[in-house]
Enzyme design. Sequence first.
Site, PDB file in Angstrom:
ATOM      1  N   LYS A 219      27.485  36.470  30.479  1.00  0.00           N
ATOM      2  CA  LYS A 219      27.959  35.796  31.691  1.00  0.00           C
ATOM      3  C   LYS A 219      27.272  36.384  32.906  1.00  0.00           C
ATOM      4  CE  LYS A 219      32.076  35.179  34.601  1.00  0.00           C
ATOM      5  NZ  LYS A 219      33.507  35.472  34.759  1.00  0.00           N
ATOM      6  N   GLU A 268      42.683  37.868  44.495  1.00  0.00           N
ATOM      7  CA  GLU A 268      42.392  38.836  43.435  1.00  0.00           C
ATOM      8  C   GLU A 268      42.556  40.291  43.857  1.00  0.00           C
ATOM      9  OE1 GLU A 268      38.943  39.721  40.070  1.00  0.00           O
ATOM     10  OE2 GLU A 268      38.925  37.906  41.282  1.00  0.00           O
TER      11      GLU A 268
END
Length: 462
Positions: A219, A268
Amino acid sequence: MIRTEQQGLHQSLLTALEARMETIISVVKKVEWIDPLFFYAAGKRLGFTERFYWSDTTQRVTIAGVGTAFTIADSSKQRFQNIRAVWDKCLQNMIVHRSSYEFGTGPLLFGGFAFDPLKPRTQLWAEYDDGVMWVPSYMVTLKDGEVWLTTNYVVHTTENAIDLQEKTEEMERKLLQQSKHPLVDAGLSFVWEEEVKPQEWIQSIPIVQEAMNVRDVSKVVLAREMRLRAKNHIDSAAVLQALRIGQPDCYIFALDYKGSCFLGATPERLIRKEADVFTSMCLAGSIGRGKTEQEDYENEEALLHDEKNRTEHAYVVDMIRSVMNALCDEVQIPYEPGLMKTKHLIHLHTPVQGKGDTHLLEMVERLHPTPALGGTPRDEALALIREHEVLDRGFYGAPIGWLDYEGNGEFAVGLRSGLIKGADVSLFAGCGIVSESDPSLEYEETKMKFKPMLTALGGYKL
């Protein structure tokens, strides 16, 4: 060793002078209720060029600071360790005058770190070092409905400490008086806006995917930029007001530093430490909100069962679990992710908790960047970002937060954010690229992630 004095402040000052060393004096007292955002705005009216603002996702703790009593800046590869070392040295010569300790009060460092110190800086982020944190001269903390004022100043043997104390108290009164005035929304209108090289960004995705296959990278997170210019200078306090109204379930933050202001509303958390308890989260994999409750439910189910998003999320869980297991004695992580909803997006979410005595900045260093912001494996993903991303991320996607003199504090990840420089603003958004990513869909995802800041600036046009 921190010396916390219960004796009179005058005697504390004399103690500092007799020791013949530079000393941070911190005075904490409870004051009448004021809005920390009004305090932040008052700082600018009174001529302070450095300010910060912070509120957590539950609105339990909101902090605003103006001025700088002490700044630590570092652009070396060892920025986390160096800032920690300087702060630990400061703690040895510090006098905190308080009646009791409250989380988020007293002398604390606030600031952030660049996403990648190995990528060359551009003029966009010229004012910021790769790591910069400062002790504010004046700070208010709103915690559980009560407000504390913290005043910090440095005493030198050559200074008239009592005179300095009097000047500090006079500025306190001015700031508290000015903080009674509400914000004035002058409105914003923009003369132009542009997405920075969107087609090049889209075209870079298959190139990166091919490189990922060759280098065995699972990723890579690619980010892009949007730029706007207003008719007049942009008031960061007004943008913060819009963000906290529009994104109440996010961290709201601002670092106003040397004429630039990095601010945003991020969902987050990177890491929080209170006593010996660390809390973090895994947040990766997202989908847009539906227009109806039924569409929302369908999107939730689609996200929970989407293999690509579940795989991305698992990368983050595995990485954070490994760090927490290495640095904590006890770690608790659910087996299956849940959901976190913000105004515009639904995210896969897994909470994490651990217990231990690790230094907060060591935990920040070990966790940053998670696969949600960089990719996996980390070093290989970062190398691809440096090669292919047409963007100087600066503090975007990096740790933003604070650390206090008891070792407690909290850092979030600088997402859904922008950098204001006078009348200009740059917005940032990114998404995770895996082998099956569709470039057009990834582009649409970044458009959704621009939306919170665009809305706070006065309109959503993408």
